[in-house]
Write a protein that holds these residues in place. Structure first.
Motif: not given
Length: 293
Positions: A203-232
């Motif tokens: 919800r809070v990281i930048d879009t169109n840029v690789w960001t991380g590391p972000i942890q999940s149950g599988f490990g640590f991830h690098l994430v690239y968001i190309t589109d984020r639609k806000q709640p409406a």
């Protein structure tokens, strides 16, 4: 004052108190302590309960048994009241309290809200009726299984990448048993795969840029968001039944509280505690609660 008299909640309170008072007067006038009234409502109630459980009407013998059981229960109940056996019985107190709440529930169902009232409630509670975030994103995984220090490995990969370019890390990392991208995916579906901590960060990281590391149950991830639609807001006509249920629930809570406070005014409470047995702060708390302060 005129505005106050128009308040629907006050009408509910007045109606509720009137029902309780009239019921008490009628009960006292029509019966004495040795008279048991069995009316059409009682019989219909017994028959309905039987048919609900067994999916058929009772036979003559079964109906006779039901009636005898009911009569026995009523007789024992009346004798138990005369012997004061209900005094300080927690189960009985809880059950009778619930029945009083059921009476107030009936009051709410007697007057459904107008379309204008429901629309006003929906507007006031708009944040409760929003769509979820939606994402289109790619991510790479550095798993706990294949890396002794997955956070450090992911961080190094990020520092060496061209963060603005999706292709610079696409396909890197360790494989997962499901796709490493989501396309226009609801936040809930992503959460089911990678967990709430992961989606909260999205919800809070930048879009169109690789960001991380972000942890999940599988490990640590690098994430690239190309589109984020806000709640409406979800249109009222699509969730009208849900909003109506919420409206009735909130109104029920207000009515219960208002009735409780009004009924409480009819009673007085005496405090008889051994001051040597209890902490003064506890005594003060009990006293203030009984006084309603």
């Amino acid at each position: 004052m005129k505005q106050l008299l128009k308040e629907p909640l006050l009408h509910f309170i007045g109606l509720g108190l009137l029902i309780f008072i009239v019921y008490g007067l009628v009960a006292k006038d029509e019966t004495d302590e040795n008279t048991i009234v069995f009316d059409s409502y009682d019989l219909n109630s017994l028959l309905s309960k039987w048919e609900l459980q067994w999916k058929r009407p009772p036979t003559e013998e079964e109906l006779k048994g039901i009636l005898e059981t009911n009569i026995k229960q009523e007789l024992f109940y009346q004798e138990a009241l005369k012997m004061n056996l209900d005094h300080n019985d927690e189960i009985i107190k809880r059950r009778l309290s619930q029945k009083m709440e059921f009476l107030s529930n009936d009051l709410v169902s007697m007057q459904p809200p107008t379309d204008e009232e429901l629309t006003a409630y929906y507007s006031l509670k708009m944040n409760n009726y929003l769509t979820n975030y939606k994402y289109t994103l790619h991510y790479v995984n550095y798993s706990f299984d294949k890396n002794k220090q997955p956070f450090q490995v992911a961080s190094k990969a990020l520092s060496q990448a061209n963060k603005d370019q999706l292709a610079s890390l696409r396909g890197a990392g360790d494989p997962l048993p499901f796709p490493n991208y989501f396309e226009n995916s609801d936040e809930l579906s992503i959460r089911k795969t990678l967990g709430s901590s992961f989606t909260d960060t999205l919800r809070v990281i930048d879009t169109n840029v690789w960001t991380g590391p972000i942890q999940s149950g599988f490990g640590f991830h690098l994430v690239y968001i190309t589109d984020r639609k806000q709640p409406a807001p979800i249109p009222l006509e699509q969730i009208k039944e849900r909003v109506l249920n919420d409206y009735n629930y909130d109104r029920q809570l207000k009515l219960d509280s208002a009735l409780y406070n009004e009924i409480k005014k009819q009673y007085s409470f005496e405090l008889d505690l051994n001051e040597e047995e209890f902490d003064p702060e506890i005594i003060e708390l009990v006293e203030s609660t009984l006084k309603g302060t």
